[in-house]
Design a protein around this motif. Structure first.
Motif, PDB file in Angstrom:
ATOM      1  N   MET A 101      36.097  36.189  47.766  1.00  0.00           N
ATOM      2  CA  MET A 101      36.832  36.474  46.503  1.00  0.00           C
ATOM      3  C   MET A 101      36.115  37.043  45.335  1.00  0.00           C
ATOM      4  SD  MET A 101      39.066  33.781  44.128  1.00  0.00           S
ATOM      5  CE  MET A 101      37.518  33.300  43.150  1.00  0.00           C
TER       6      MET A 101
ATOM      7  N   ARG B  23      43.630  46.232  38.866  1.00  0.00           N
ATOM      8  CA  ARG B  23      44.699  45.249  39.695  1.00  0.00           C
ATOM      9  C   ARG B  23      45.131  46.013  40.888  1.00  0.00           C
ATOM     10  NH1 ARG B  23      48.235  42.612  34.782  1.00  0.00           N
ATOM     11  NH2 ARG B  23      47.134  40.908  34.557  1.00  0.00           N
ATOM     12  N   ASP B  24      44.947  47.292  40.878  1.00  0.00           N
ATOM     13  CA  ASP B  24      45.425  48.171  42.102  1.00  0.00           C
ATOM     14  C   ASP B  24      44.748  48.011  43.081  1.00  0.00           C
ATOM     15  OD1 ASP B  24      47.951  48.924  40.754  1.00  0.00           O
ATOM     16  OD2 ASP B  24      46.987  50.952  40.319  1.00  0.00           O
TER      17      ASP B  24
ATOM     18  N   HIS C  85      42.699  42.186  45.704  1.00  0.00           N
ATOM     19  CA  HIS C  85      43.365  41.386  46.760  1.00  0.00           C
ATOM     20  C   HIS C  85      44.108  40.417  45.986  1.00  0.00           C
ATOM     21  CE1 HIS C  85      41.999  43.862  49.949  1.00  0.00           C
ATOM     22  NE2 HIS C  85      40.878  43.428  49.669  1.00  0.00           N
ATOM     23  N   LYS C  86      44.921  39.627  46.497  1.00  0.00           N
ATOM     24  CA  LYS C  86      45.666  38.671  45.811  1.00  0.00           C
ATOM     25  C   LYS C  86      44.821  37.428  45.508  1.00  0.00           C
ATOM     26  CE  LYS C  86      50.255  39.463  48.020  1.00  0.00           C
ATOM     27  NZ  LYS C  86      51.383  38.712  48.933  1.00  0.00           N
ATOM     28  N   ASP C  87      43.803  36.929  46.463  1.00  0.00           N
ATOM     29  CA  ASP C  87      43.046  36.029  45.964  1.00  0.00           C
ATOM     30  C   ASP C  87      41.770  36.300  44.808  1.00  0.00           C
ATOM     31  OD1 ASP C  87      41.833  37.490  47.772  1.00  0.00           O
ATOM     32  OD2 ASP C  87      41.065  35.912  48.902  1.00  0.00           O
ATOM     33  N   ASP C  88      41.641  37.580  44.750  1.00  0.00           N
ATOM     34  CA  ASP C  88      40.662  37.979  43.637  1.00  0.00           C
ATOM     35  C   ASP C  88      41.326  37.558  42.310  1.00  0.00           C
ATOM     36  OD1 ASP C  88      39.098  39.147  45.685  1.00  0.00           O
ATOM     37  OD2 ASP C  88      40.006  41.081  45.201  1.00  0.00           O
ATOM     38  N   LYS C  89      40.067  37.382  41.185  1.00  0.00           N
ATOM     39  CA  LYS C  89      40.319  36.754  39.732  1.00  0.00           C
ATOM     40  C   LYS C  89      40.069  38.123  38.784  1.00  0.00           C
ATOM     41  CE  LYS C  89      39.610  32.695  38.866  1.00  0.00           C
ATOM     42  NZ  LYS C  89      40.965  32.088  38.511  1.00  0.00           N
TER      43      LYS C  89
END
Length: 265
Positions: free
Chosen positions: A1, A22-23, A26-30
């Motif tokens: 992550m 954001r583009d 990944h979904k699990d990145d903060k």
């Protein structure tokens, strides 16, 4: 992550960077954002981001000082600076802090995404984050190279009458001098020194045409510190001495003036 921290005090700029980042995540990145150096240090201690995008002129604590503090507990974080300030002293300090890239605002989205993906790739490959080498802008695309050359030419045309070296111009666009020399010759078709001398010769010819300055004064006006070197360069470029050029131009003017009088008669 991945944990990404954006440090930018201008709201619109921060929102712009947030959308671009954001583009690529990944979904699990903060993704974290803040507007001051003090907040950046606090968030870095709390969330330990592996990617940091840092402005320099921010409130409370400036960007370079914040990076210096963050490096004490996050020595391997991948940090890129985004700033409107091109002073070479800032870039030198950034090098000592092992910054990944030094980008000048306004940053084109395509260039920013290219750099950001390089940061992600560097981290995913578990490679050494930063080598101790001169700071360089990413110049891999034709568009980027054109921009780099345009900025260089603009600076050269403003300062060619002063003492100007390849290293000085390269530092203004944060490019390694050897790389600068290679790209400049490829894009312009002439070497850096030849390009400078051509501008100086054009200016010297103009001064010889419109003034009565002696050759030694013209050499200084054109940026040469050695009048004898100026004479050698002038002779090589124009196939005559400065004095001969002045006589030649004056003779042409007189001939042209005489022709006009004869036609009038």
């Amino acid at each position: 992550m991945n944990v990404v921290l954006i440090v930018e005090d201008e709201i619109l700029e921060r929102e712009f960077l947030t959308l671009l980042v954001r583009d690529e995540l990944h979904k699990d990145d903060k993704l974290l954002t803040c507007e001051s150096g003090a907040q950046a240090i606090q968030l870095a201690k709390q969330y330990r981001p592996n990617i940091i995008l840092m402005d320099l002129m921010i409130t409370e604590i400036d960007g370079l000082t914040a990076i210096e503090e963050i490096r004490k507990f996050l020595p391997n974080s991948c940090i890129t600076i985004l700033t409107a300030y091109s002073e070479f002293s800032y870039a030198q300090k950034a090098i000592s802090l092992k910054v990944f890239e030094y980008l000048l605002k306004p940053v084109k989205p395509i260039l920013f995404k290219e750099i950001f993906n390089k940061m992600l790739k560097t981290l995913s490959n578990d490679t050494v984050l930063v080598e101790e080498k001169p700071m360089e802008l990413s110049l891999e695309t034709t568009e980027d190279r054109h921009y780099f050359i345009e900025e260089s030419i603009k600076y050269i045309k403003e300062h060619f009458r002063e003492k100007l070296t390849l290293e000085m111009v390269a530092s203004k666009v944060f490019v390694n001098p050897k790389y600068f020399s290679h790209v400049f010759k490829k894009e312009k078709g002439v070497a850096f020194t030849d390009y400078i001398n051509q501008l100086r010769m054009e200016y010297a010819c103009r001064l010889l045409e419109i003034t009565n300055y002696q050759a030694y004064r013209i050499s200084y006006e054109c940026g040469f510190s050695d009048p004898s070197y100026f004479n050698r360069v002038f002779c090589a470029k124009m196939n005559m001495t400065p004095q001969a050029y002045r006589k030649y131009v004056h003779a042409l003017k007189q001939s042209d003036s005489t022709s006009k009088i004869n036609v009038g008669c």
